[in-house]
Structures are given as C-alpha cells and as structure tokens.
Design a protein around this motif. Structure first.
Motif, short mmCIF file in Angstrom:
data_model
loop_
_atom_site.label_atom_id
_atom_site.label_comp_id
_atom_site.label_asym_id
_atom_site.label_seq_id
_atom_site.Cartn_x
_atom_site.Cartn_y
_atom_site.Cartn_z
N UNK A 51 13.15 -14.50 -2.92
CA UNK A 51 13.13 -15.94 -3.14
C UNK A 51 11.92 -16.57 -2.44
N UNK A 52 11.63 -16.11 -1.22
CA UNK A 52 10.43 -16.59 -0.53
C UNK A 52 9.18 -16.27 -1.33
N UNK A 53 9.11 -15.05 -1.84
CA UNK A 53 7.95 -14.64 -2.62
C UNK A 53 7.79 -15.49 -3.87
N UNK A 54 8.88 -15.75 -4.56
CA UNK A 54 8.81 -16.59 -5.77
C UNK A 54 8.40 -18.01 -5.46
N UNK A 55 8.68 -18.48 -4.23
CA UNK A 55 8.29 -19.83 -3.82
C UNK A 55 6.82 -19.90 -3.41
N UNK A 56 6.12 -18.76 -3.46
CA UNK A 56 4.69 -18.75 -3.16
C UNK A 56 4.32 -18.31 -1.77
N UNK A 57 5.31 -17.90 -0.97
CA UNK A 57 5.02 -17.39 0.37
C UNK A 57 4.60 -15.92 0.27
N UNK A 58 3.84 -15.47 1.25
CA UNK A 58 3.40 -14.08 1.29
C UNK A 58 4.37 -13.27 2.15
N UNK A 59 4.59 -12.03 1.74
CA UNK A 59 5.44 -11.12 2.49
C UNK A 59 4.57 -10.00 3.05
N UNK A 60 4.70 -9.75 4.34
CA UNK A 60 3.94 -8.70 4.99
C UNK A 60 4.87 -7.64 5.57
N UNK A 61 4.29 -6.51 5.95
CA UNK A 61 5.06 -5.39 6.49
C UNK A 61 5.04 -5.42 8.01
N UNK A 62 6.21 -5.19 8.61
CA UNK A 62 6.35 -5.22 10.06
C UNK A 62 6.86 -3.87 10.58
N UNK A 63 6.51 -2.81 9.84
CA UNK A 63 7.00 -1.48 10.21
C UNK A 63 8.35 -1.21 9.61
N UNK A 64 8.66 0.04 9.39
CA UNK A 64 9.92 0.42 8.75
C UNK A 64 11.12 -0.03 9.57
N UNK A 87 3.48 12.28 12.70
CA UNK A 87 4.54 12.36 11.69
C UNK A 87 5.41 11.11 11.71
N UNK A 88 5.70 10.61 12.90
CA UNK A 88 6.52 9.40 13.01
C UNK A 88 5.77 8.17 12.53
N UNK A 89 4.44 8.15 12.72
CA UNK A 89 3.63 7.05 12.20
C UNK A 89 3.69 7.01 10.68
N UNK A 90 3.66 8.20 10.06
CA UNK A 90 3.76 8.28 8.61
C UNK A 90 5.07 7.68 8.14
N UNK A 91 6.16 7.94 8.86
CA UNK A 91 7.46 7.40 8.48
C UNK A 91 7.53 5.90 8.73
N UNK A 92 7.06 5.46 9.88
CA UNK A 92 7.18 4.04 10.25
C UNK A 92 6.26 3.15 9.42
N UNK A 93 5.07 3.65 9.08
CA UNK A 93 4.11 2.83 8.34
C UNK A 93 4.11 3.18 6.86
N UNK A 94 4.03 4.49 6.54
CA UNK A 94 3.96 4.91 5.14
C UNK A 94 5.22 4.61 4.35
N UNK A 95 6.38 4.94 4.90
CA UNK A 95 7.62 4.67 4.21
C UNK A 95 7.87 3.18 4.06
N UNK A 96 7.46 2.42 5.07
CA UNK A 96 7.62 0.96 5.00
C UNK A 96 6.81 0.39 3.85
N UNK A 97 5.60 0.88 3.68
CA UNK A 97 4.75 0.43 2.59
C UNK A 97 5.40 0.73 1.25
N UNK A 98 5.90 1.95 1.06
CA UNK A 98 6.52 2.35 -0.20
C UNK A 98 7.78 1.53 -0.50
N UNK A 99 8.62 1.35 0.52
CA UNK A 99 9.87 0.62 0.32
C UNK A 99 9.62 -0.85 0.01
N UNK A 100 8.68 -1.45 0.74
CA UNK A 100 8.39 -2.87 0.53
C UNK A 100 7.81 -3.08 -0.87
#
Length: 209
Positions: free
Chosen positions: A77-90, A101-114
């Motif tokens: 709903x925030x996104x549809x209202x024109x706000x930007x959504x950013x990633x704050x880690x998984x 390996x943990x960086x890949x999970x915390x950053x990489x998986x967060x990017x994919x899921x978001x």
C-alpha cells in the motif's frame, strides 16, 4: 536544502505516519524493510524483534501489537501511494559480524524476497544499526553487487562526489527540544562523526578492488 525522509525497521507505526501525515501533504518517503522478519508473525516475530532489533533491551512478551511489523499488504500500500521501499537486511543482523556465507543470506536473500513480494527491483539498502561498527568493506561490497544505493546512519550532509554506497543520514528525535533538533538539521553534530565518515568513504572506495 533538499532532504529525503527515511524510516527504518518497518514497524506498523510507519504505515500510520504515511497514512495520517505524509499522504495528506503529498510527501513521499523511503521505508526500509527487513523482509525476513516481515515473513514471520506472532511469537516468532516478537522473539526475532526482541533479539535482532532491540538487542535484548525488551523481552518478547513486552512487545505489544503497536510494535508489530507492517504486513506485506501494508507495505505494498505504501508503494502504491508513491513511497519508496528499501531493504534493511533479511533479519536485521549486524553485517560486520557475519561470514561471507551469512552475508549472502542476509543481503542476497533479502534482495530476492523483497523483489518477489513487491513485484519490482529495489535500488536502496540501509544496513542495520547504521553506525560504522555495523558495516565492513566485504559487506558493503556485497551490497554494491545487488543494490544501487546504500544509506548509512553516519551523520553528515550528502554532497556531490560522495559514493552512492556511503550516503550519510541524520537521526532526528521528534521528542527532543526544538533547539536540539535545529542543531542537528544545521549540522551541529557533524564534527563528531568525521572519523566514521572517513572510514565509510574508504570502504566505498574499495568496492570492486
């Protein structure tokens, strides 16, 4: 000077602020979300928030409904209202303490899921806690491989020439006296953070080496 308002962690109060304050004034903001925590609910989410966000200062049982995270419906709903959504880690981990390996999970998986949940790519990242002790050159390099911009919590103004992966930010406590808020906005605290800005710039300069 122009400024960008950003909100960290994704608590439901962010949605309330957007609905009751920002939208009525046509102000667009940037909301940083930990998607792995958003996926959780109930006791699981409260336990993770107490450990990862509040760092044990609050027990899970003390987290009332006002301290839940936004749902994906509310975030979209925030996104549809024109706000930007950013990633704050998984799951809102301190990146400087994680292995590759943990960086890949915390950053990489967060990017994919978001990206999957929003249906679009996300250019922004803000590392959890924001201070220079919470980031490393390896972590910033991983962020730079997936995102276009990284906002820290290191105080200071953003001027031409600053790396898009070493962006500064000022935290403005709304319950502080107006004189102190004015001091922050005018850069009165910036001199105390010179060493942190220097280290952040060094990390950013080492990206790709």
């Amino acid at each position: 000077p122009p400024c960008l308002l950003s909100f960290d962690d994704g608590f439901v109060s962010n949605h309330t602020v957007a609905a009751e304050v920002l939208n009525a004034r046509n102000i667009k903001a940037l909301f940083f979300i930990p998607p792995g925590l958003v996926e959780m609910s109930g006791d699981q989410q409260r336990k993770a928030l107490a450990e990862n966000v509040f760092q044990g200062r609050i027990l899970p049982a003390q987290l009332g409904p006002e301290l839940r995270l936004m749902t994906w419906d509310e975030i979209n709903e925030l996104s549809r209202a024109g706000h930007a959504i950013g990633c704050h880690g998984q799951t809102h981990q301190r990146l400087s303490t994680l292995s590759s390996d943990m960086l890949e999970e915390e950053i990489g998986l967060a990017d994919s899921l978001l990206t999957d949940r929003l249906g679009q790519g996300c250019p922004w990242y803000a590392f959890a806690f924001g201070d220079i002790g919470s980031i490393s050159d390896a972590a910033l390099g991983k962020i730079a491989s997936l995102f276009n911009l990284c906002r820290s919590g290191v105080r200071g103004a953003n001027r031409p020439g600053i790396s898009p992966f070493a962006l500064r930010a000022d935290h403005l406590p709304l319950d502080a006296p107006f004189a102190y808020q004015k001091l922050i906005v005018e850069g009165g605290l910036d001199p105390r953070y010179g060493n942190q800005r220097h280290r952040l710039d060094e990390y950013a300069a080492s990206i790709g080496e």
